[in-house]
Design an enzyme around this catalytic site. Structure first.
Site, PDB file in Angstrom:
ATOM      1  N   SER A 240       0.847  -1.174   0.000  1.00  0.00           N
ATOM      2  CA  SER A 240       0.000   0.000   0.000  1.00  0.00           C
ATOM      3  C   SER A 240       0.892   1.236   0.000  1.00  0.00           C
ATOM      4  O   SER A 240       2.087   1.155   0.311  1.00  0.00           O
ATOM      5  CB  SER A 240      -0.885  -0.009   1.255  1.00  0.00           C
ATOM      6  OG  SER A 240      -1.461   1.244   1.511  1.00  0.00           O
TER       7      SER A 240
ATOM      8  N   TYR B 186      -3.715  -0.304  10.097  1.00  0.00           N
ATOM      9  CA  TYR B 186      -3.578  -0.657   8.683  1.00  0.00           C
ATOM     10  C   TYR B 186      -2.197  -0.273   8.165  1.00  0.00           C
ATOM     11  O   TYR B 186      -1.531  -1.065   7.476  1.00  0.00           O
ATOM     12  CB  TYR B 186      -4.662   0.046   7.873  1.00  0.00           C
ATOM     13  CG  TYR B 186      -4.604  -0.230   6.390  1.00  0.00           C
ATOM     14  CD1 TYR B 186      -5.099  -1.414   5.863  1.00  0.00           C
ATOM     15  CD2 TYR B 186      -4.041   0.691   5.503  1.00  0.00           C
ATOM     16  CE1 TYR B 186      -5.058  -1.679   4.507  1.00  0.00           C
ATOM     17  CE2 TYR B 186      -3.991   0.438   4.145  1.00  0.00           C
ATOM     18  CZ  TYR B 186      -4.497  -0.742   3.649  1.00  0.00           C
ATOM     19  OH  TYR B 186      -4.437  -0.995   2.302  1.00  0.00           O
TER      20      TYR B 186
END
Length: 252
Positions: free
Chosen positions: A141, A154
């Site tokens: 990510s 996250y």
């Protein structure tokens, strides 16, 4: 970068980015097993793969359950003799001020995003090491590299996916098992739909030099590069596909 004659398993392959990659691999000639927890989604995606003229099986899996991953591998090998490519696309997130994130929430996100990726890599990696060939693609990510407010669990999980990718690449290179990752920019999916329509989403678009969000199909070529037998000397890399966001400073 064709995948003719190869078998790919895409975990988290029935929605969003994972589904786009699964269908892209099928279009490139691979037989593809798109797996997730949902029997309905697995069946629907399998039908889409078959409509492209490729073979598949309908097998659910849950990255929090090692036994289900072992069943997925066994079923895939029984049907296709071997798995050449693994894509780990399953993941979750939750926006919440870090001060109030419970340990239960933290552990759940880590269990799915990091330990779940590790489980799949271990289960399928053993198979690939025994065959002395394989390609593993993890989903990293932008938060592997930079922070986003109020999604600390996250961000930490995706930073760990980057470290896991590099570590496995080093360990498994002698067996011709190449381990890489893709770090998508902002691609509208069910996982981030609330962000896309928010002020944060507009800020992300503003900071993207290409002035738009990505389409999941635009990740397929990156996945094909990392999955293809034509790629023989690339491992331990995180390929960013973000419309220039990470390269950009203040440009508006």
């Amino acid at each position: 970068m064709g995948l003719n004659g190869l078998c790919a398993v895409v975990i988290g392959g029935t929605s969003g980015i994972g589904r786009a990659i699964a269908l892209g691999f099928a279009q490139a000639g691979a037989d593809v097993i798109a797996s997730s927890r949902s029997e309905e989604a697995v069946a629907e995606t399998a039908s889409a793969i078959e409509a492209l003229g490729r073979s598949t099986i309908r097998q659910t899996s849950d990255v929090s359950d090692r036994v289900s991953l072992e069943r997925l591998l066994s079923a895939s090998v029984a049907r296709f003799a071997g798995v050449d490519i693994l894509v780990n696309a399953a993941g979750i997130t939750k926006r919440e001020p870090t001060l109030y994130v419970s340990e239960e929430r933290w552990n759940h996100i880590m269990n799915i995003n990091v330990t779940g990726t590790l489980r799949a890599c271990q289960v399928f990696g053993k198979h690939m090491i025994e065959r002395r060939k394989g390609r593993i693609i993890n989903l990293a990510s932008l938060s592997t590299f930079v922070a986003f407010t109020e999604v600390t669990a996250y961000c930490c999980s995706k930073a760990a996916v980057g470290a896991l990718t590099r570590s496995l690449a080093v360990e498994w290179a002698p067996y011709d098992v190449l381990v890489n990752a893709i770090a998508p920019g902002v691609f509208p999916t069910a996982l981030n739909s609330k962000i896309i329509d928010s002020a944060r989403g507009q800020e992300l678009k503003l900071r993207t030099p290409m002035s738009r969000f990505g389409d999941a199909t635009e990740l397929v070529s990156a996945a094909l590069y990392l999955a293809s037998d034509a790629t023989t000397f690339t491992t331990g890399q995180i390929l960013v596909v973000d419309g220039g966001l990470l390269a950009s400073g203040v440009n508006q």
